[in-house]
Design an enzyme around this catalytic site. Sequence first.
Site, short mmCIF file in Angstrom:
data_model
loop_
_atom_site.label_atom_id
_atom_site.label_comp_id
_atom_site.label_asym_id
_atom_site.label_seq_id
_atom_site.Cartn_x
_atom_site.Cartn_y
_atom_site.Cartn_z
N ASP A 231 0.85 -1.20 0.00
CA ASP A 231 0.00 0.00 0.00
C ASP A 231 0.88 1.25 0.00
O ASP A 231 1.53 1.56 0.99
CB ASP A 231 -0.90 0.00 1.25
N HIS B 163 -7.00 9.58 -2.48
CA HIS B 163 -6.54 9.53 -1.08
C HIS B 163 -7.55 10.17 -0.13
O HIS B 163 -7.67 9.76 1.03
CB HIS B 163 -5.18 10.24 -0.97
N TYR C 246 3.31 9.65 0.80
CA TYR C 246 4.24 9.07 1.76
C TYR C 246 5.71 9.37 1.43
O TYR C 246 6.60 9.05 2.21
CB TYR C 246 4.03 7.54 1.87
N LYS D 181 -1.89 6.05 -4.45
CA LYS D 181 -3.02 6.95 -4.18
C LYS D 181 -2.78 8.33 -4.80
O LYS D 181 -1.66 8.85 -4.75
CB LYS D 181 -3.24 7.13 -2.68
N1 LIG Z 1 -5.56 6.04 3.18
C1 LIG Z 1 -5.05 6.70 4.19
O1 LIG Z 1 -5.37 7.88 4.39
C2 LIG Z 1 -4.08 6.04 5.12
C3 LIG Z 1 -3.74 6.69 6.32
C4 LIG Z 1 -2.84 6.07 7.17
C5 LIG Z 1 -2.31 4.84 6.85
N2 LIG Z 1 -2.64 4.24 5.66
C6 LIG Z 1 -2.04 2.95 5.28
O2 LIG Z 1 -2.16 2.03 6.35
C7 LIG Z 1 -0.89 1.54 6.74
C8 LIG Z 1 -0.87 1.32 8.24
O3 LIG Z 1 -1.25 2.47 8.95
P1 LIG Z 1 -0.34 3.20 10.07
O4 LIG Z 1 1.06 3.14 9.69
O5 LIG Z 1 -0.99 4.51 10.28
O6 LIG Z 1 -0.61 2.39 11.39
P2 LIG Z 1 -0.43 0.93 11.98
O7 LIG Z 1 -0.11 -0.09 10.95
O8 LIG Z 1 -1.65 0.74 12.80
O9 LIG Z 1 0.81 1.12 12.96
C9 LIG Z 1 2.13 1.22 12.52
C10 LIG Z 1 3.01 1.40 13.75
O10 LIG Z 1 2.94 0.24 14.58
C11 LIG Z 1 4.25 -0.30 14.76
N3 LIG Z 1 4.13 -1.76 14.71
C12 LIG Z 1 3.83 -2.54 13.64
N4 LIG Z 1 3.78 -3.83 13.98
C13 LIG Z 1 4.08 -3.89 15.30
C14 LIG Z 1 4.20 -4.95 16.22
N5 LIG Z 1 4.00 -6.21 15.86
N6 LIG Z 1 4.51 -4.65 17.51
C15 LIG Z 1 4.71 -3.37 17.89
N7 LIG Z 1 4.60 -2.31 17.08
C16 LIG Z 1 4.30 -2.57 15.77
C17 LIG Z 1 5.08 0.24 13.62
O11 LIG Z 1 6.44 0.34 14.01
P3 LIG Z 1 7.57 -0.47 13.19
O12 LIG Z 1 7.55 0.06 11.79
O13 LIG Z 1 8.81 -0.20 13.94
O14 LIG Z 1 7.16 -1.91 13.27
C18 LIG Z 1 4.45 1.61 13.40
O15 LIG Z 1 4.98 2.54 14.33
C19 LIG Z 1 0.10 2.61 6.25
O16 LIG Z 1 1.37 2.11 6.01
C20 LIG Z 1 -0.56 3.08 4.97
O17 LIG Z 1 -0.20 2.23 3.94
C21 LIG Z 1 -3.54 4.81 4.81
#
Ligand SMILES: NC(=O)c1ccc[n+]([C@@H]2O[C@H](COP(=O)([O-])OP(=O)(O)OC[C@H]3O[C@@H](n4cnc5c(N)ncnc54)[C@H](OP(=O)(O)O)[C@@H]3O)[C@@H](O)[C@H]2O)c1
Length: 302
Positions: A28, A95, A33, A62
């Site tokens: 994704d 997006h 980003y 996006k």
């Molecule tokens: N469409 C949109 O507007 C939108 C907005 C936000 C996000 N997204 C997409 O959704 C994806 C995920 O969202 P997000 O990055 O906001 O949040 P998330 O996946 O809920 O959380 C990511 C965070 O959690 C940590 N993490 C991951 N696995 C872990 C584990 N097993 N134990 C402990 N910590 C862990 C990561 O650190 P580490 O990297 O150190 O593991 C990072 O700091 C993004 O990469 C993006 O592709 C889309």
Amino acid sequence: MSPLSQSPPGIVQDAIEVAVVNGYRHIDCAHLYENEEAIGEGLHRVLKKGLVKREDLFIVSKLWNGSHEPHRVEAACRKSMKDLQQDYLDLYLMHSPMGSKFVEGELMPQKDGQMLVTDVDYVDTWKAMENLVDKGLVKSIGVANFNSCQLERLYAAARIKPDLFQAERHVYQIQCKLIALAKSKGMVFEGYSPLCSIQSPFLDHKLAPKNGMEDPVVKDIAKKHGKSPAQIMIRFNIQSGISTIPKSQTPAHIIENTKVFDFCLTDEEMKKLESLHYGARAVPWDLMGLGKHKHYPFNKNE
Ligand SMILES: NC(=O)c1ccc[n+]([C@@H]2O[C@H](COP(=O)([O-])OP(=O)(O)OC[C@H]3O[C@@H](n4cnc5c(N)ncnc54)[C@H](OP(=O)(O)O)[C@@H]3O)[C@@H](O)[C@H]2O)c1
């Protein structure tokens, strides 16, 4: 880096390889980003090494707010394709429904701390995205961060219906209405930020996010299953019948987050997790006056 950027370019190539080797296929990405060139390098590397075939990957990008004017859509898509080193994308998402001014090289052009916005109708933007499918640049199209009224309106106007709807989804934002709506229209609902890791600068707001992985209820359920809180939160989304996209750049987490198919949450545990909902959002969309945008989606909590 914008406040909404994701993994920094330097480490993303290695993360792609660890992910692919451990079975991830859905990547994704987004122009926002600021790491699509690095991801392109990572994709090139895993494909060259024969670790995966292109047709087995599902590569997503996006369209950012600054390219909502219909005449900018194809160029924006081609830029992501070039950066990702792809001759097609599997999915291209709008997006958000909110257009902003196009300024070369600036993701969030602003004046006096306020984002420079446009009122381009997202339906017009969508029509330009439909042309990307016609031209074979993308296999499917969808949207993210719309509210239910916007999604209904877009769906009614669309010649090519959205295949996928992406929105924030975790225990504090369970999105019952949007999940039901997306499913009723035949769209895949995909939940982002499944771990509700804190990013928002608005920590004094009553809907400010907590870190889901530190929630006592999540931790208690994790202990019972011999799993990590992250695995419980990912499983919560999967078991709700939706797709989900946890992000990690840490190899141990990337691997840990795949181990969510060898256990089931009970109905009672699912209900307990659902009851944590209080409407929090991890992603700070209400930035630089964007909350006043004509198409700001989150005024009604739906
Ligand atoms: N469409 C949109 O507007 C939108 C907005 C936000 C996000 N997204 C997409 O959704 C994806 C995920 O969202 P997000 O990055 O906001 O949040 P998330 O996946 O809920 O959380 C990511 C965070 O959690 C940590 N993490 C991951 N696995 C872990 C584990 N097993 N134990 C402990 N910590 C862990 C990561 O650190 P580490 O990297 O150190 O593991 C990072 O700091 C993004 O990469 C993006 O592709 C889309």
